[in-house]
Design a protein around this motif. Sequence first.
Motif, PDB file in Angstrom:
ATOM      1  N   ALA A  90       0.809  -1.222   0.000  1.00 48.32           N
ATOM      2  CA  ALA A  90       0.000   0.000   0.000  1.00 48.32           C
ATOM      3  C   ALA A  90       0.844   1.274   0.000  1.00 48.32           C
ATOM      4  CB  ALA A  90      -0.984   0.012   1.163  1.00 48.32           C
ATOM      5  N   TYR A 128       2.547   3.812  -2.234  1.00 45.87           N
ATOM      6  CA  TYR A 128       2.512   4.229  -3.628  1.00 45.87           C
ATOM      7  C   TYR A 128       3.536   5.336  -3.852  1.00 45.87           C
ATOM      8  CZ  TYR A 128      -1.755   1.502  -4.221  1.00 45.87           C
ATOM      9  OH  TYR A 128      -2.658   0.473  -4.307  1.00 45.87           O
ATOM     10  N   ASP A 171       0.378  -4.168  -3.578  1.00 46.09           N
ATOM     11  CA  ASP A 171      -0.858  -3.937  -2.825  1.00 46.09           C
ATOM     12  C   ASP A 171      -1.870  -4.969  -3.292  1.00 46.09           C
ATOM     13  OD1 ASP A 171      -2.556  -2.810  -1.009  1.00 46.09           O
ATOM     14  OD2 ASP A 171      -2.948  -0.987  -2.142  1.00 46.09           O
ATOM     15  N   ILE A 218      -6.248   7.001 -12.130  1.00 52.25           N
ATOM     16  CA  ILE A 218      -5.490   8.056 -11.440  1.00 52.25           C
ATOM     17  C   ILE A 218      -4.178   8.339 -12.170  1.00 52.25           C
ATOM     18  CG2 ILE A 218      -4.155   8.552  -9.355  1.00 52.25           C
ATOM     19  CD1 ILE A 218      -6.429   7.247  -7.741  1.00 52.25           C
ATOM     20  N   TYR A 219      -3.434   7.283 -12.502  1.00 55.32           N
ATOM     21  CA  TYR A 219      -2.098   7.496 -13.060  1.00 55.32           C
ATOM     22  C   TYR A 219      -2.080   7.679 -14.570  1.00 55.32           C
ATOM     23  CZ  TYR A 219      -0.181   6.166  -8.505  1.00 55.32           C
ATOM     24  OH  TYR A 219       0.149   6.110  -7.187  1.00 55.32           O
ATOM     25  N   ILE A 227      -7.248   3.085  -0.991  1.00 56.70           N
ATOM     26  CA  ILE A 227      -6.187   3.077  -2.008  1.00 56.70           C
ATOM     27  C   ILE A 227      -5.963   4.503  -2.510  1.00 56.70           C
ATOM     28  CG2 ILE A 227      -5.536   2.328  -4.340  1.00 56.70           C
ATOM     29  CD1 ILE A 227      -7.272  -0.182  -3.857  1.00 56.70           C
ATOM     30  N   VAL A 228      -7.065   5.188  -2.764  1.00 57.15           N
ATOM     31  CA  VAL A 228      -6.961   6.548  -3.314  1.00 57.15           C
ATOM     32  C   VAL A 228      -6.231   7.464  -2.334  1.00 57.15           C
ATOM     33  CG1 VAL A 228      -8.280   8.504  -4.203  1.00 57.15           C
ATOM     34  CG2 VAL A 228      -9.036   6.167  -4.696  1.00 57.15           C
ATOM     35  N   ASN A 269      -4.039   6.465  -0.123  1.00 56.79           N
ATOM     36  CA  ASN A 269      -2.638   6.041  -0.084  1.00 56.79           C
ATOM     37  C   ASN A 269      -1.861   6.585  -1.276  1.00 56.79           C
ATOM     38  OD1 ASN A 269      -3.087   4.597   2.257  1.00 56.79           O
ATOM     39  ND2 ASN A 269      -3.541   2.699   1.172  1.00 56.79           N
ATOM     40  N   ILE A 270      -2.551   6.786  -2.381  1.00 51.73           N
ATOM     41  CA  ILE A 270      -1.882   7.320  -3.567  1.00 51.73           C
ATOM     42  C   ILE A 270      -1.591   8.808  -3.407  1.00 51.73           C
ATOM     43  CG2 ILE A 270      -2.260   7.907  -6.002  1.00 51.73           C
ATOM     44  CD1 ILE A 270      -3.620   5.164  -6.318  1.00 51.73           C
TER      45      ILE A 270
END
Lengths: 539, 539
Positions: free
Chosen positions: A315, A317, A332, A348-349, B344-345, B347-348
């Motif tokens: 987790a 990133y 993750d 997102i990326y 997750i979002v 953590n990013i």
Amino acid sequence: MKKRILQIHLLTCLFLCLQLPIFAQSKVEQWDRFEVSFKHTPKENGFATVTLTATFSTKDTTQTVAGFYDGNNNFVVRFMPQKIGIWNFTTHSTIPELNNKKGSFECVKATGSNHGPVKVSNIYHFKYADGKDYFPFGTTAYAWTHMANGVQEMTLKTLKNAGFNKIRMGVFPKNYDLVKEEPEVYPYLVKEVKKGPSGNDLKVWDYTQFNPVFFQKLEKRIDDLRALGIEADLILFHPYDKGRWGFDEMPMEANLRYISYLTARLASFRNVWWSLANEYDYVKSKSDADWNTLIKAVVQNDPYRHLCSIHGSTAKYFEYWKPELTHASIQDEAPVMHLGAASIVRNIYNKPIIYDEVGYEGNLKQRWGRYSGEEMNHLIWMGLIGGTYVTHGESYSFKDNRDTIFWAKGGEFKGSSWKRIAFVRKIMEETGPIEPADVSRDYITTTNGKGSYIIYFGKDINESWAFNLPAKNSNFEKPKKGNRYKVEIIDTWDMSIQPVPATFEISDVNDYRMYDKENRRIRLPLKPYIALRITEISQ
Amino acid sequence: MKKRILQIHLLTCLFLCLQLPIFAQSKVEQWDRFEVSFKHTPKENGFATVTLTATFSTKDTTQTVAGFYDGNNNFVVRFMPQKIGIWNFTTHSTIPELNNKKGSFECVKATGSNHGPVKVSNIYHFKYADGKDYFPFGTTAYAWTHMANGVQEMTLKTLKNAGFNKIRMGVFPKNYDLVKEEPEVYPYLVKEVKKGPSGNDLKVWDYTQFNPVFFQKLEKRIDDLRALGIEADLILFHPYDKGRWGFDEMPMEANLRYISYLTARLASFRNVWWSLANEYDYVKSKSDADWNTLIKAVVQNDPYRHLCSIHGSTAKYFEYWKPELTHASIQDEAPVMHLGAASIVRNIYNKPIIYDEVGYEGNLKQRWGRYSGEEMNHLIWMGLIGGTYVTHGESYSFKDNRDTIFWAKGGEFKGSSWKRIAFVRKIMEETGPIEPADVSRDYITTTNGKGSYIIYFGKDINESWAFNLPAKNSNFEKPKKGNRYKVEIIDTWDMSIQPVPATFEISDVNDYRMYDKENRRIRLPLKPYIALRITEISQ
């Protein structure tokens, strides 16, 4: 006789004076490796004091690459030609014997299984340089090149019989709970041997003197992988050292010198990817700023821009939006444990996402190392229906610590998920890259944009399924009323593909979905891990 | 008599010559608004030709803020003092009547419900400036300030009786399927009226002349919200115009002038947040580079650094890692539809995450506007157990388009999820910010780091639950064998909190979990949407 010797001596002298390359190919396939070497006896440390570069030119393209010292007075330049045609080169060095050497070779069309290096394609996916789709189905064997030679050969044999096309592996040896083997060779020469705290021998390395044998052995293995069609996702740094060799806490200057040397040696290997680290955040000696410096160094030293990423702990990133990173290499399990999450990360990326660690099939006490084969295979499919990719790993440990655990040491697979890789890979290669068809609304239906869909039901056991497609079709043309489709039922675990003996025709859009005009249903096996492939039938 | 008048005239003249501020408070609460205004008759367009700033100083702090033209020869400077003490100010302008005006006021301690503006706290959460935790429980009423006055008053009354502390609302009016109302006032003066393609009147705006009445009305409503303890998450641009007014496609120069004017007027309102856009990617006239320019303009013009974000269409993620953006304001249901994705979002991005649009409770045909109240409430809890926040919305449409739909127009709530907001907010305010306790392994257990846990079972109906906690505790101290806990059963839908009449004591770690030493279980109601609050009992 004396005259003859003199003649030979004169010829040798002439040869040395002209300083022709000792060895060079005259023909090289596109994306294969051209190599030329020169003899020079360095007065001091040849790694630190000699600079050698070479400029390669063809038609409208010119590239300058770094050479390197390979020991034994041998200076080498390697180059991966990306364009066919005649290439000329000239070397540059402050050492006269290495300077202004010229030569040429012909780059010819790639043949056979040579498709070139892997590149990013269409934002989220990959292609070889020749345009062939590449779907990363990787596994993990962090320290396989540091095991005994027999184990290495066994690993290659295992890989040959499996369906993988990528492997995560470290340059440096690994010191970890289940991996204690001492490597045969080291990347550096020993400066001195001290006594450690427990009376053990502690090698003090000369970070300015590489050990060419270490790198030659590594290169041999990368070439062996290439022959098997496997990309080497090469991990440049990792935290699994714990004071044993100290390669995780070299000074920054040594890190940068290592990157220069490694890229000079390996950038011309078409099947190399750069993974700056495994679990980068566990490497306590390096800050995020250090990692960014190292990433930039790799990219600046790589004339071919191989795939490049970095991998964190669970987790964690990294800033994968950085332009230097071609894709996200993530540890993750959360993105593949439940529906819908995998594709969020790609949204997102806006880069390809490889979940390079979601846990392993195995029997370890640790929770990351005790998935069933079914679970590992399921997670790989969970990645695919999110438009992302999941890397396999196996961590079965029988007997004791001397047993090989594939995840760490390579050797032989002992589990069951690895057997499914060739099957799922073939399906992907037939279908092409897939995208969620109706993002954030339909979590199980993907489209290839050309009339094919893959639906994955995961652990759900469904008695039947009403033929229907989302009215949306990612960014592709929407399906039209009257389109006709065939269906195949895929058992992802039993590796069977069963065609449904019927043709379906979609009717009008009904609440965002398009159903078969007769509302027909398909009987499904009462089993988990079932997928469907739906393919439009040309009119 | 004449002499008297002359005296008055002389005094008036003296007054005008000294150009003292017409109005200014002598005492202002910390984070309240200080305002001072000056009279000057601009020769030309007062919005475009007059520049006014003021420098405010106290002890070691100096801040310069922009003034603005409020029409009627009125030039205004507003300031939000952040430190208590005596503040002195001096104005700066090329207009002598506005230049070098000086004054002072005392900033006194905040009282009552004045906790200051909301700031980011502890990476993922929020606090008021005075340190009080702030949990965003927002709703949405995009165009409520453009409705008839009666509807606006009704909206405020509705909000007063609900538990919300944030509202998403647009500066510009909205032209959308279910929102066709013409606003009473416009932000700009009309330059001319043309005939549109269908014979309709098309107003051509003078983008250099603002309409102060428009902004005064908006400000009144923001102050009304402040009185209710509600943050105004102010949307600066949106795509819901479609050629009706053209505010979505003003030239960039006008956009920047609008931002300067709006921030000069509103930055001193402590309950303002900047939301650069709703569904930014649907605003076809602006590129990502334009948005970055506009975001930077807002941040540069805001001396107080209010919370600032931007909102995209479904699954469209802006570059929320940009330092100008204080948090991510996301439209996507995927992160809250299944377990594990919300965190997750976070953590990013390593920022607070607000899912500002995950769909609405309502009865619309559109799938985003027809969730049940239970679903809306569930999604809010799904956000919370990911350590993130979800914004409420309601889109019930009875009768016809003239009906108010809260999501667009405000008015009255007609659903059921809004009634649960005060309940969940109280729980959060009692518990404090929560984090996933064992990231990517346990998807339903959160910790406040101080011995309290919230577990949410979502739609699962469980007959009972074995008391156990994860051995991990986010980044906080791990629970210890022997710790004792009480448990409350929370029915998130029925809004009940039922204490369990027992005390539990955790034993050793068993496979990453710590169970009650007697392995006792808790009976749970056979209902969905059940949560637990577990609180350590001090020894």
